[in-house]
Design a protein around this motif. Structure first.
Motif, PDB file in Angstrom:
ATOM      1  N   PHE A 164       0.830  -1.203   0.000  1.00  0.00           N
ATOM      2  CA  PHE A 164       0.000   0.000   0.000  1.00  0.00           C
ATOM      3  C   PHE A 164       0.868   1.258   0.000  1.00  0.00           C
ATOM      4  CE2 PHE A 164      -2.569   3.179   2.379  1.00  0.00           C
ATOM      5  CZ  PHE A 164      -3.574   3.342   1.441  1.00  0.00           C
ATOM      6  N   VAL A 165       1.907   1.274   0.822  1.00  0.00           N
ATOM      7  CA  VAL A 165       2.810   2.421   0.873  1.00  0.00           C
ATOM      8  C   VAL A 165       3.510   2.617  -0.469  1.00  0.00           C
ATOM      9  CG1 VAL A 165       4.915   3.329   1.933  1.00  0.00           C
ATOM     10  CG2 VAL A 165       3.158   2.271   3.364  1.00  0.00           C
ATOM     11  N   PHE A 166       3.939   1.521  -1.090  1.00  0.00           N
ATOM     12  CA  PHE A 166       4.607   1.602  -2.393  1.00  0.00           C
ATOM     13  C   PHE A 166       3.677   2.208  -3.446  1.00  0.00           C
ATOM     14  CE2 PHE A 166       5.435  -0.364  -6.559  1.00  0.00           C
ATOM     15  CZ  PHE A 166       6.727   0.092  -6.785  1.00  0.00           C
ATOM     16  N   LEU A 167       2.424   1.788  -3.459  1.00  0.00           N
ATOM     17  CA  LEU A 167       1.466   2.330  -4.420  1.00  0.00           C
ATOM     18  C   LEU A 167       1.252   3.825  -4.206  1.00  0.00           C
ATOM     19  CD1 LEU A 167      -1.217  -0.523  -4.425  1.00  0.00           C
ATOM     20  CD2 LEU A 167       0.319   0.079  -6.302  1.00  0.00           C
ATOM     21  N   ILE A 168       1.159   4.243  -2.950  1.00  0.00           N
ATOM     22  CA  ILE A 168       0.958   5.660  -2.644  1.00  0.00           C
ATOM     23  C   ILE A 168       2.144   6.489  -3.124  1.00  0.00           C
ATOM     24  CG2 ILE A 168       0.742   7.343  -0.777  1.00  0.00           C
ATOM     25  CD1 ILE A 168      -1.785   5.754  -1.365  1.00  0.00           C
ATOM     26  N   VAL A 169       3.345   5.992  -2.884  1.00  0.00           N
ATOM     27  CA  VAL A 169       4.547   6.716  -3.315  1.00  0.00           C
ATOM     28  C   VAL A 169       4.575   6.842  -4.836  1.00  0.00           C
ATOM     29  CG1 VAL A 169       7.068   6.620  -3.422  1.00  0.00           C
ATOM     30  CG2 VAL A 169       5.892   6.072  -1.287  1.00  0.00           C
ATOM     31  N   MET A 170       4.246   5.768  -5.535  1.00  0.00           N
ATOM     32  CA  MET A 170       4.238   5.798  -6.999  1.00  0.00           C
ATOM     33  C   MET A 170       3.197   6.782  -7.529  1.00  0.00           C
ATOM     34  SD  MET A 170       6.582   3.859  -8.216  1.00  0.00           S
ATOM     35  CE  MET A 170       6.019   3.690  -9.910  1.00  0.00           C
ATOM     36  N   VAL A 171       2.026   6.805  -6.916  1.00  0.00           N
ATOM     37  CA  VAL A 171       0.978   7.740  -7.340  1.00  0.00           C
ATOM     38  C   VAL A 171       1.427   9.181  -7.115  1.00  0.00           C
ATOM     39  CG1 VAL A 171      -1.341   8.584  -6.821  1.00  0.00           C
ATOM     40  CG2 VAL A 171      -0.931   6.133  -7.036  1.00  0.00           C
ATOM     41  N   ALA A 172       2.030   9.454  -5.966  1.00  0.00           N
ATOM     42  CA  ALA A 172       2.482  10.814  -5.659  1.00  0.00           C
ATOM     43  C   ALA A 172       3.563  11.272  -6.636  1.00  0.00           C
ATOM     44  CB  ALA A 172       3.003  10.873  -4.220  1.00  0.00           C
ATOM     45  N   VAL A 173       4.518  10.398  -6.933  1.00  0.00           N
ATOM     46  CA  VAL A 173       5.602  10.751  -7.860  1.00  0.00           C
ATOM     47  C   VAL A 173       5.054  11.023  -9.257  1.00  0.00           C
ATOM     48  CG1 VAL A 173       7.674   9.883  -9.011  1.00  0.00           C
ATOM     49  CG2 VAL A 173       7.369   9.524  -6.555  1.00  0.00           C
ATOM     50  N   LYS A 174       4.167  10.156  -9.727  1.00  0.00           N
ATOM     51  CA  LYS A 174       3.602  10.329 -11.067  1.00  0.00           C
ATOM     52  C   LYS A 174       2.711  11.562 -11.137  1.00  0.00           C
ATOM     53  CE  LYS A 174       2.895   9.169 -15.321  1.00  0.00           C
ATOM     54  NZ  LYS A 174       3.994   9.267 -16.319  1.00  0.00           N
ATOM     55  N   THR A 175       2.006  11.861 -10.069  1.00  0.00           N
ATOM     56  CA  THR A 175       1.156  13.052 -10.050  1.00  0.00           C
ATOM     57  C   THR A 175       1.993  14.318 -10.162  1.00  0.00           C
ATOM     58  OG1 THR A 175      -0.473  11.893  -8.677  1.00  0.00           O
ATOM     59  CG2 THR A 175      -0.623  14.286  -8.762  1.00  0.00           C
ATOM     60  N   ARG A 176       3.107  14.365  -9.467  1.00  0.00           N
ATOM     61  CA  ARG A 176       4.002  15.521  -9.569  1.00  0.00           C
ATOM     62  C   ARG A 176       4.524  15.680 -11.000  1.00  0.00           C
ATOM     63  NH1 ARG A 176       6.362  17.856  -5.079  1.00  0.00           N
ATOM     64  NH2 ARG A 176       8.273  18.183  -6.284  1.00  0.00           N
ATOM     65  N   TYR A 177       4.806  14.564 -11.646  1.00  0.00           N
ATOM     66  CA  TYR A 177       5.269  14.623 -13.039  1.00  0.00           C
ATOM     67  C   TYR A 177       4.174  15.172 -13.953  1.00  0.00           C
ATOM     68  CZ  TYR A 177       6.426  13.033 -17.730  1.00  0.00           C
ATOM     69  OH  TYR A 177       6.647  12.984 -19.083  1.00  0.00           O
ATOM     70  N   LEU A 178       2.943  14.725 -13.759  1.00  0.00           N
ATOM     71  CA  LEU A 178       1.835  15.202 -14.585  1.00  0.00           C
ATOM     72  C   LEU A 178       1.587  16.693 -14.378  1.00  0.00           C
ATOM     73  CD1 LEU A 178      -0.708  12.245 -14.200  1.00  0.00           C
ATOM     74  CD2 LEU A 178       0.595  12.859 -16.249  1.00  0.00           C
ATOM     75  N   ILE A 179       1.766  17.155 -13.161  1.00  0.00           N
ATOM     76  CA  ILE A 179       1.588  18.587 -12.892  1.00  0.00           C
ATOM     77  C   ILE A 179       2.605  19.401 -13.683  1.00  0.00           C
ATOM     78  CG2 ILE A 179       1.771  20.367 -11.112  1.00  0.00           C
ATOM     79  CD1 ILE A 179       0.677  18.309  -9.123  1.00  0.00           C
ATOM     80  N   LYS A 180       3.854  18.968 -13.675  1.00  0.00           N
ATOM     81  CA  LYS A 180       4.898  19.690 -14.406  1.00  0.00           C
ATOM     82  C   LYS A 180       4.669  19.630 -15.912  1.00  0.00           C
ATOM     83  CE  LYS A 180       8.459  18.856 -10.901  1.00  0.00           C
ATOM     84  NZ  LYS A 180       9.785  18.226 -10.616  1.00  0.00           N
ATOM     85  N   ALA A 181       4.148  18.507 -16.397  1.00  0.00           N
ATOM     86  CA  ALA A 181       3.987  18.327 -17.836  1.00  0.00           C
ATOM     87  C   ALA A 181       2.742  19.006 -18.392  1.00  0.00           C
ATOM     88  CB  ALA A 181       3.950  16.837 -18.164  1.00  0.00           C
ATOM     89  N   ARG A 182       1.687  19.116 -17.602  1.00  0.00           N
ATOM     90  CA  ARG A 182       0.410  19.543 -18.155  1.00  0.00           C
ATOM     91  C   ARG A 182      -0.048  20.919 -17.696  1.00  0.00           C
ATOM     92  NH1 ARG A 182      -4.330  16.583 -19.659  1.00  0.00           N
ATOM     93  NH2 ARG A 182      -3.848  17.947 -21.398  1.00  0.00           N
ATOM     94  N   VAL A 183       0.466  21.418 -16.599  1.00  0.00           N
ATOM     95  CA  VAL A 183       0.008  22.704 -16.065  1.00  0.00           C
ATOM     96  C   VAL A 183       1.054  23.765 -16.381  1.00  0.00           C
ATOM     97  CG1 VAL A 183      -0.742  23.942 -14.006  1.00  0.00           C
ATOM     98  CG2 VAL A 183      -1.220  21.503 -14.233  1.00  0.00           C
ATOM     99  N   GLN A 184       0.601  24.888 -16.929  1.00  0.00           N
ATOM    100  CA  GLN A 184       1.521  25.914 -17.396  1.00  0.00           C
ATOM    101  C   GLN A 184       1.669  27.075 -16.418  1.00  0.00           C
ATOM    102  OE1 GLN A 184      -0.151  26.965 -21.176  1.00  0.00           O
ATOM    103  NE2 GLN A 184       0.504  25.060 -22.174  1.00  0.00           N
TER     104      GLN A 184
END
Length: 286
Positions: A164-184
């Protein structure tokens, strides 16, 4: 006469016996600790019979249904599945705290893994090729089935918690990447980064309270009986774990849902807590 082979045989037999005793002692200790944790969990879960706690658990289902109603009519099933997972957590958690049975507990535990895996699948497969999407989804499904089977058959919680902790960490990391890629806009990025910190903080703090509830179960129960109603509710750490987990999951689900649409739009009120009410526009999906 001195016989090295005989001495070695006696020493080896002694080591084997000591090792067997240590293994037996370790197994007995593990079972006692596990039974203690189970008892504490049930004691904490029984407190959910009070109206305030049941209202909290039921609100998870309400927010999931509310989010589904607010989605566009032409939205894909993948986007809807995020909130189906949230609703699944609410339903399974309610069943466990009403039935207090082993199978209901396993359903409650599994629902958290399933819901988080759905969010991770949505985030990781955004703008990916069909081949990558199929492979990743298949491997993730296999991992969830394997972890769930092991958890249910062995009644072992360490692997479940680490997963569960591993999944949460992966979601948080990927979400930060999406923010940088999609939000201007910088202010929008800052707002969503605060949302990531808030969601991750809810999970971490909730997990900490959950572990403290296991460790200090007896002491907390005694203090709660002294305090009585309503102040004793504040020390229901198991309940706070559910509340904080639901808040954190809902936060990440909203962000992943918004960031993986063709047009990044922020619905009014979704991120008011972090200072955002306006529409955000990002790059158009391929």
């Amino acid at each position: 006469p001195y016989r090295p082979s005989k001495v070695r045989g006696v020493a080896s037999d002694y080591v084997d016996r000591v090792g067997s005793y240590r293994i037996a002692f370790a197994r007995k200790t593990f079972l006692l600790v596990h039974q203690y944790m189970q008892q504490c969990c049930l004691q904490s879960a029984s407190s959910f019979y009070d109206p305030v706690a049941m209202l909290t658990v039921s609100s998870v289902v309400f927010y999931a249904a509310r989010a589904l109603r607010r989605l566009p009519k032409d939205v894909s099933f993948a986007a809807k599945s995020l909130y189906y997972g949230l609703g699944l957590v609410g339903v399974c958690s309610s069943l466990f705290h009403v039935l207090l049975s082993y199978h209901a507990q396993m359903a409650d535990d599994t629902s958290m893994i399933v819901a988080t895996s759905i969010v991770l699948q949505r985030a990781m497969t955004y703008q990916k090729t069909p081949t990558f999407t199929n492979w990743f989804s298949g491997l993730l499904l296999l991992a969830v089935i394997t972890e769930t089977t092991y958890h249910v058959m062995m009644d072992e919680h360490t692997v479940h918690e680490l997963s569960f902790v591993f999944l949460i960490v992966m979601v948080a990391v990927k979400t930060r990447y999406l923010i940088k890629a999609r939000v201007q806009r910088p202010e929008d990025k800052n707002m969503l980064q605060k949302s990531v910190i808030f969601g991750a903080g809810c999970f971490i703090f909730g997990y900490l309270l959950w572990q403290l509830d296991f460790i200090f179960c007896t002491r907390l129960t005694a203090i709660k009986r002294v305090l009585g109603i309503p102040w004793g509710f504040l020390l229901e750490l198991h309940r706070w774990w559910h509340i904080l987990t639901a808040v954190g999951a809902h936060t990440f689900m909203i962000m992943v849902d918004v960031l993986t649409r063709d047009r990044v739009e922020l619905l009014e009120g979704d991120f008011t807590l972090f200072g955002g009410k306006n529409m955000m526009v990002g790059t158009k999906a391929d």
